[in-house]
Design an enzyme around this catalytic site. Structure first.
Site: not given
Length: 279
Positions: A174, A184-185, A202, A228, A245
């Site tokens: 992902y 961010f990831d 999440i 979040y 995502f």
């Protein structure tokens, strides 16, 4: 059309309240005073190289000092005057009287924190409004499907096979980004897929991945309250952020059975990565 309101990082996590964060920063600063005792700053000012840190005790001390300083800097940001901060450190260690009295210190620290909290609240509200606007416009795009929960998704590639249940282990590749495109990831950047229980991430992921079969690739648009929320996550995900995502479902493991993989031989992340604390 109504969207849900208002979690490095898919795991559900609990963060300390702002007041607790403030207290920990002040405690951290106090400990940092002790760790910086012998610093005269002469070499740094002259641009000379610092001596290597050799033994474990020194490495541990340095690491504590570095991390406490990082925490204080994160809490106070541009409001922190490094010169004044270091003067306070040295005055305390030298046994000098404080240049700022207790009552005055309490007043200015409280005012600083209140100002920063007000600024953060304003930014969180702005993020919330921008997120709503983004999702409203995005829902009108061709190929975007919106669920009753507010989660939106696009099918980039379909897969085959049984879809995961919330209690299954899933293996995914992902990339996560903010609506401004900031990544961010990314498991792609780490070079390793992530494996975790689907009910420990999440809510946007828990719901979205249940729509997918192994081999599928979806794009999820996750409202803030399915991500979040008003707390954000660390320094990378601001409060009330809508998250995007791109997710590939590589495999599903059900009830202790071997994973049903879309691609054989994929490496798996440490299962400890899937642990999470409940909100």
């Amino acid at each position: 059309m109504q969207f849900a309101k208002v979690h490095p990082t898919l795991r559900r996590a609990r963060r300390a309240p702002a007041a607790a964060g403030f207290r920990s920063s002040v405690i951290g600063a106090a400990v940092l005073v002790g760790l910086l005792a012998g610093c005269d700053g002469t070499r740094e000012q002259a641009g000379e190289a610092q001596p290597a840190i050799e033994d474990d005790a020194a490495k541990a001390s340095y690491s504590l000092g570095y991390r406490f300083a990082e925490n204080v800097q994160r809490q106070f940001g541009e409001d922190l005057s490094q010169d004044a901060f270091m003067r306070g450190v040295r005055d305390k260690l030298a046994g000098e009287e404080a240049a700022v009295g207790d009552e005055e210190a309490q007043r200015v620290l409280t005012e600083m924190m209140e100002a920063r909290q007000a600024q953060a609240a304003g930014e969180a509200l702005e993020n919330l409004e921008e997120g709503f606007s983004f999702l409203e416009k995005n829902a009108e795009r061709e190929g975007v499907i919106m669920l009753e929960s507010g989660l939106q998704y696009e099918v980039l590639e379909e897969g085959e096979g049984e879809k995961p249940a919330p209690t299954d282990l899933v293996t995914t590749h992902y990339e996560g980004r903010l609506i401004d495109g900031t990544v961010f990831d990314s498991s792609y950047e780490r070079g390793e897929p992530a494996t975790f229980p689907l009910d420990r991430v999440i809510p946007g992921w828990t719901q979205g991945l249940q729509l997918m079969s192994p081999g599928a690739k979806y794009r999820l648009y996750v409202p803030a309250d399915m991500a979040y929320g008003e707390r954000g996550a660390g320094d990378t995900i601001p409060p009330n952020s809508v998250l995007i995502f791109d997710v590939e479902l590589l495999g599903v493991q059900q009830d202790g059975e071997p994973a049903a993989d879309a691609a054989a031989g994929q490496p798996q992340a440490d299962a400890a990565d899937a642990e999470a604390t409940e909100q």
